[in-house]
Design an enzyme around this catalytic site. Structure first.
Site, PDB file in Angstrom:
ATOM      1  N   HIS A  77      26.129  30.357   7.465  1.00 36.39           N
ATOM      2  CA  HIS A  77      25.326  31.574   7.494  1.00 36.39           C
ATOM      3  C   HIS A  77      25.496  32.329   8.803  1.00 36.39           C
ATOM      4  O   HIS A  77      24.674  33.163   9.183  1.00 36.39           O
ATOM      5  CB  HIS A  77      23.857  31.263   7.196  1.00 36.39           C
ATOM      6  CG  HIS A  77      23.581  31.268   5.734  1.00 36.39           C
ATOM      7  ND1 HIS A  77      23.915  30.219   4.916  1.00 36.39           N
ATOM      8  CD2 HIS A  77      23.061  32.213   4.929  1.00 36.39           C
ATOM      9  CE1 HIS A  77      23.595  30.522   3.669  1.00 36.39           C
ATOM     10  NE2 HIS A  77      23.065  31.730   3.653  1.00 36.39           N
ATOM     11  N   ASP A 141      13.195  32.556   9.694  1.00 34.62           N
ATOM     12  CA  ASP A 141      12.623  33.294   8.559  1.00 34.62           C
ATOM     13  C   ASP A 141      13.171  32.775   7.228  1.00 34.62           C
ATOM     14  O   ASP A 141      12.524  32.889   6.193  1.00 34.62           O
ATOM     15  CB  ASP A 141      12.988  34.783   8.653  1.00 34.62           C
ATOM     16  CG  ASP A 141      12.266  35.449   9.803  1.00 34.62           C
ATOM     17  OD1 ASP A 141      11.330  34.841  10.350  1.00 34.62           O
ATOM     18  OD2 ASP A 141      12.656  36.579  10.160  1.00 34.62           O
ATOM     19  N   GLU A 260       5.315  38.784  13.687  1.00 35.18           N
ATOM     20  CA  GLU A 260       6.593  39.493  13.788  1.00 35.18           C
ATOM     21  C   GLU A 260       6.308  40.991  13.684  1.00 35.18           C
ATOM     22  O   GLU A 260       5.151  41.423  13.783  1.00 35.18           O
ATOM     23  CB  GLU A 260       7.562  39.049  12.684  1.00 35.18           C
ATOM     24  CG  GLU A 260       8.165  37.673  12.932  1.00 35.18           C
ATOM     25  CD  GLU A 260       9.407  37.387  12.094  1.00 35.18           C
ATOM     26  OE1 GLU A 260       9.855  38.275  11.337  1.00 35.18           O
ATOM     27  OE2 GLU A 260       9.937  36.260  12.197  1.00 35.18           O
TER      28      GLU A 260
HETATM   29  C1  LIG Z   1      19.731  35.266   5.632  1.00 31.99           C
HETATM   30  C2  LIG Z   1      19.732  34.712   7.034  1.00 31.99           C
HETATM   31  C3  LIG Z   1      18.540  34.614   7.728  1.00 31.99           C
HETATM   32  C4  LIG Z   1      18.523  34.111   9.032  1.00 31.99           C
HETATM   33  N1  LIG Z   1      17.332  34.036   9.681  1.00 31.99           N
HETATM   34  C5  LIG Z   1      17.288  33.561  10.938  1.00 31.99           C
HETATM   35  C6  LIG Z   1      16.061  33.491  11.635  1.00 31.99           C
HETATM   36  O1  LIG Z   1      15.017  33.890  11.134  1.00 31.99           O
HETATM   37  N2  LIG Z   1      16.064  32.977  12.881  1.00 31.99           N
HETATM   38  C7  LIG Z   1      17.209  32.507  13.480  1.00 31.99           C
HETATM   39  O2  LIG Z   1      17.125  32.012  14.610  1.00 31.99           O
HETATM   40  N3  LIG Z   1      18.394  32.587  12.845  1.00 31.99           N
HETATM   41  C8  LIG Z   1      18.452  33.107  11.605  1.00 31.99           C
HETATM   42  N4  LIG Z   1      19.655  33.189  10.959  1.00 31.99           N
HETATM   43  C9  LIG Z   1      20.871  32.778  11.673  1.00 31.99           C
HETATM   44  C10 LIG Z   1      21.110  31.297  11.553  1.00 31.99           C
HETATM   45  O3  LIG Z   1      20.147  30.551  12.260  1.00 31.99           O
HETATM   46  C11 LIG Z   1      22.458  30.910  12.148  1.00 31.99           C
HETATM   47  O4  LIG Z   1      23.477  31.680  11.581  1.00 31.99           O
HETATM   48  C12 LIG Z   1      22.743  29.432  11.895  1.00 31.99           C
HETATM   49  O5  LIG Z   1      23.907  29.055  12.587  1.00 31.99           O
HETATM   50  C13 LIG Z   1      22.929  29.189  10.432  1.00 31.99           C
HETATM   51  O6  LIG Z   1      23.007  27.822  10.149  1.00 31.99           O
HETATM   52  P1  LIG Z   1      24.240  27.314   9.299  1.00 31.99           P
HETATM   53  O7  LIG Z   1      23.899  25.975   8.839  1.00 31.99           O
HETATM   54  O8  LIG Z   1      24.619  28.279   8.266  1.00 31.99           O
HETATM   55  O9  LIG Z   1      25.332  27.265  10.482  1.00 31.99           O
HETATM   56  P2  LIG Z   1      26.875  27.575  10.386  1.00 31.99           P
HETATM   57  O10 LIG Z   1      27.079  29.036  10.227  1.00 31.99           O
HETATM   58  O11 LIG Z   1      27.516  26.693   9.412  1.00 31.99           O
HETATM   59  O12 LIG Z   1      27.325  27.145  11.870  1.00 31.99           O
HETATM   60  C14 LIG Z   1      26.893  27.896  12.993  1.00 31.99           C
HETATM   61  C15 LIG Z   1      27.522  27.325  14.277  1.00 31.99           C
HETATM   62  O13 LIG Z   1      26.986  26.029  14.524  1.00 31.99           O
HETATM   63  C16 LIG Z   1      27.996  25.044  14.479  1.00 31.99           C
HETATM   64  N5  LIG Z   1      27.432  23.918  13.749  1.00 31.99           N
HETATM   65  C17 LIG Z   1      27.087  23.842  12.444  1.00 31.99           C
HETATM   66  N6  LIG Z   1      26.560  22.645  12.172  1.00 31.99           N
HETATM   67  C18 LIG Z   1      26.557  21.954  13.325  1.00 31.99           C
HETATM   68  C19 LIG Z   1      26.150  20.655  13.702  1.00 31.99           C
HETATM   69  N7  LIG Z   1      25.629  19.792  12.804  1.00 31.99           N
HETATM   70  N8  LIG Z   1      26.301  20.272  14.987  1.00 31.99           N
HETATM   71  C20 LIG Z   1      26.833  21.111  15.915  1.00 31.99           C
HETATM   72  N9  LIG Z   1      27.251  22.341  15.615  1.00 31.99           N
HETATM   73  C21 LIG Z   1      27.108  22.762  14.328  1.00 31.99           C
HETATM   74  C22 LIG Z   1      29.176  25.679  13.755  1.00 31.99           C
HETATM   75  O14 LIG Z   1      30.409  25.140  14.118  1.00 31.99           O
HETATM   76  C23 LIG Z   1      29.022  27.136  14.177  1.00 31.99           C
HETATM   77  O15 LIG Z   1      29.590  27.338  15.449  1.00 31.99           O
HETATM   78  C24 LIG Z   1      19.722  33.703   9.667  1.00 31.99           C
HETATM   79  C25 LIG Z   1      20.936  33.821   8.972  1.00 31.99           C
HETATM   80  C26 LIG Z   1      20.931  34.325   7.674  1.00 31.99           C
HETATM   81  C27 LIG Z   1      22.227  34.493   6.971  1.00 31.99           C
END
Ligand SMILES: Cc1cc2nc3c(=O)[nH]c(=O)nc-3n(C[C@H](O)[C@H](O)[C@H](O)COP(=O)(O)OP(=O)(O)OC[C@H]3O[C@@H](n4cnc5c(N)ncnc54)[C@H](O)[C@@H]3O)c2cc1C
Length: 499
Positions: A77, A141, A260
């Site tokens: 994400h 969120d 918020e």
């Molecule tokens: C619809 C939506 C709503 C969101 N709302 C919020 C919000 O309210 N608040 C907020 O703070 N953020 C928010 N985000 C952003 C979100 O927190 C970050 O994009 C987060 O990285 C998403 O988690 P993911 O599992 O998809 O990570 P990924 O996109 O898969 O990874 C993100 C980064 O972390 C690394 N990573 C992944 N897993 C691990 C692990 N286990 N150990 C070490 N590194 C790792 C990856 O290599 C990459 O660099 C939102 C994103 C979306 C799309």
């Protein structure tokens, strides 16, 4: 250019070979993310069947004269390709679910914490904790994000002013470092790794377990009683809006449970679904007059013990606030529905094929002392005036800095209160370039006006910019990289050490 297996100057070890996939479909999936702007193809995608497998993969890469990079991928994400690895290996973290065999979350009622796999998503942690009458305290969120993914950034939402970001609510981590070592760390044990990893953008290790602090959910007896009073207050004047937000987050012990704020801009599609239909005309009328309205959003939780006094508590919170008289709207929803409020929007967007559009999001932290300049220069003079067609949400809310731990890698402005400003736009009519130009203009305005914003969830284009972002933390960040990932294998998609 993507390499194929035949061109590799090494052979995969037998133990890894069967867990790597190279088919075009898998590679293409690993080259996309929520942002849908950056597309970088890895060499392979790794499906670990244990934590030891990940360690083996990292150790194998370290053994090569020219190692390959490795990116953990949670839910992808990210919006800028941060979970991708061009010509490297993407680790499909969700595969660990199979290995854990349903025990990815273990709750300790006695000690108020949950041990959670780094690949687990927050909604599952919420469900598991509620079964024990407990709940995590700090949220994002959207709850379909992995624990490892949000802890690599910070994890912020409307509870951050009260409990700090999610990284401030972690007792302990298991991390596989960039050398392939599995290390347990906490504030008192291997604290350098612990602090580096929290907000560390995946640069130092892969989180395989996090011990998350839990608090009592308001009632244990009958979950249906656990409710949130969810309010929206409409403002025409930015300084009244931000002044009230700041006052509410300063109320020690009597504050809302969530706060918020967002913009209502006079452009389609206008989403008024929160508000009672008979009120739509008067809200639209204000919006037509002003072009922009500011919505303060707050929630107060209550249960079967406090439901008789919650209205009075809300009344006290609201007394003296400067929203437009009578423009106060309120809903009662269950605690879970409140925390999990985004999927309704997700369903609607998916049904209109709008969830997978490019998302040129721009999120940043803005110092409180410059928030009025940000309102005038960015919200009014750029967003409102340019009025580009885009589906989006513009969040703006203050956060107390004293809830952050400055020893961790996450970076904030250097003021006691700063604002999270998230301009979450989707490119609905194929005009990504216009939206990206607008984002650049916003950043240029901040630079020219000396507003020292810190980007959140984004990558900078050069190492100099990263150095500026980390400021006094850069030296430590670099030292930790040399110590825990000396060959710079991990999370190359962040482009901190690869540019
Ligand atoms: C619809 C939506 C709503 C969101 N709302 C919020 C919000 O309210 N608040 C907020 O703070 N953020 C928010 N985000 C952003 C979100 O927190 C970050 O994009 C987060 O990285 C998403 O988690 P993911 O599992 O998809 O990570 P990924 O996109 O898969 O990874 C993100 C980064 O972390 C690394 N990573 C992944 N897993 C691990 C692990 N286990 N150990 C070490 N590194 C790792 C990856 O290599 C990459 O660099 C939102 C994103 C979306 C799309």
């Amino acid at each position: 250019m993507a390499l194929s297996d035949g061109q590799l100057p090494w052979q995969w070890p037998k133990e890894l070979e069967g867990k790597l996939r190279h088919d075009p479909e898998t590679l293409s999936l690993a080259s996309t993310d929520y942002g849908n702007i950056v597309h970088e193809k890895p060499l392979a995608v790794f499906y670990p069947s244990s934590i030891a497998d990940i360690s083996l993969l990292i150790k194998f890469s370290n053994s090569l004269p020219t190692p390959f990079t490795i990116a953990a991928r949670g839910q992808a994400h990210s919006v800028d390709g941060q979970a991708m690895a061009l010509n490297g290996v993407v680790v499909n973290m969700t595969e660990l679910n199979n290995y854990r065999n349903g025990s990815g979350i273990v709750v300790s009622e006695k000690e108020n914490y949950a041990d959670v796999g780094g690949e687990q998503i927050w909604i599952d942690l919420l469900h598991a904790a509620l079964q024990h009458g407990l709940t995590p305290l700090s949220w994002t969120d959207y709850l379909y994000l992995t624990v490892g993914g949000t802890l690599s950034n910070a994890g912020i939402s409307g509870q951050t002013f009260l409990f700090g970001p999610q990284i401030s609510n972690v007792h302990e981590l298991d991390v596989i470092t960039g050398k392939g070592d599995l290390v347990t760390c906490s504030a008192g044990n291997n604290s350098e790794l612990f602090n580096a990893v929290l907000g560390g953008l995946g640069q130092f290790g892969i989180i395989t377990r996090a011990r998350i602090a839990l608090g009592p959910a308001p009632t244990r007896a009958n979950m249906n009683w656990l409710q949130a009073k969810w309010l929206r207050l409409v403002y025409r004047d930015f300084s009244a809006f931000s002044g009230d937000q700041e006052q509410l987050i300063s109320l020690n012990g009597k504050s809302p449970d969530y706060l918020e704020g967002h913009l209502l801009l006079n452009k389609p599609p206008l989403d008024l679904s929160f508000y009672p239909p008979p009120d739509h005309p008067r809200i639209s009328s204000l919006l037509t007059q002003d072009g922009i309205l500011y919505i303060l959003e707050l929630a107060k939780y209550y249960d079967n013990h406090s439901h008789t006094i919650v209205d009075k508590e809300v009344e006290e919170l609201l007394s003296g606030l400067k929203f437009v008289p009578t423009f106060k709207f309120e809903r009662d929803v269950s605690y879970e529905d409140f925390l999990n409020r985004v999927p309704n929007e997700e369903r609607a967007l998916r049904s209109q094929a709008r969830w997978d559009l490019p998302h040129p999001w721009l999120s940043m932290f803005v110092p409180k002392s410059r928030i009025s300049d940000f309102d005038q220069g960015v919200l009014k003079d750029i967003l409102l005036k340019q009025n580009l067609t885009a589906q989006g949400l513009e969040l703006i809310f203050p956060i107390n800095r004293n809830k952050w731990d400055d020893r961790m890698s996450a970076v904030t402005p250097d003021e006691d209160v700063f604002y999270a400003a998230s301009l979450l736009q989707s490119s609905v009519i194929d005009h990504l370039e216009d939206l990206e130009n607008q984002n650049n203009q916003i950043l240029q305005f901040c630079k020219d006006s000396g507003i020292q914003v810190k980007l959140y969830l984004h990558k900078y284009k050069s190492q100099e910019e990263w150095m500026e972002h980390f400021g006094p933390k850069w030296k430590k960040f670099q030292q930790m990289k040399a110590e825990f990932d000396p060959r710079k294998l991990l999370s190359p998609g962040q482009e901190i050490f690869t540019n």
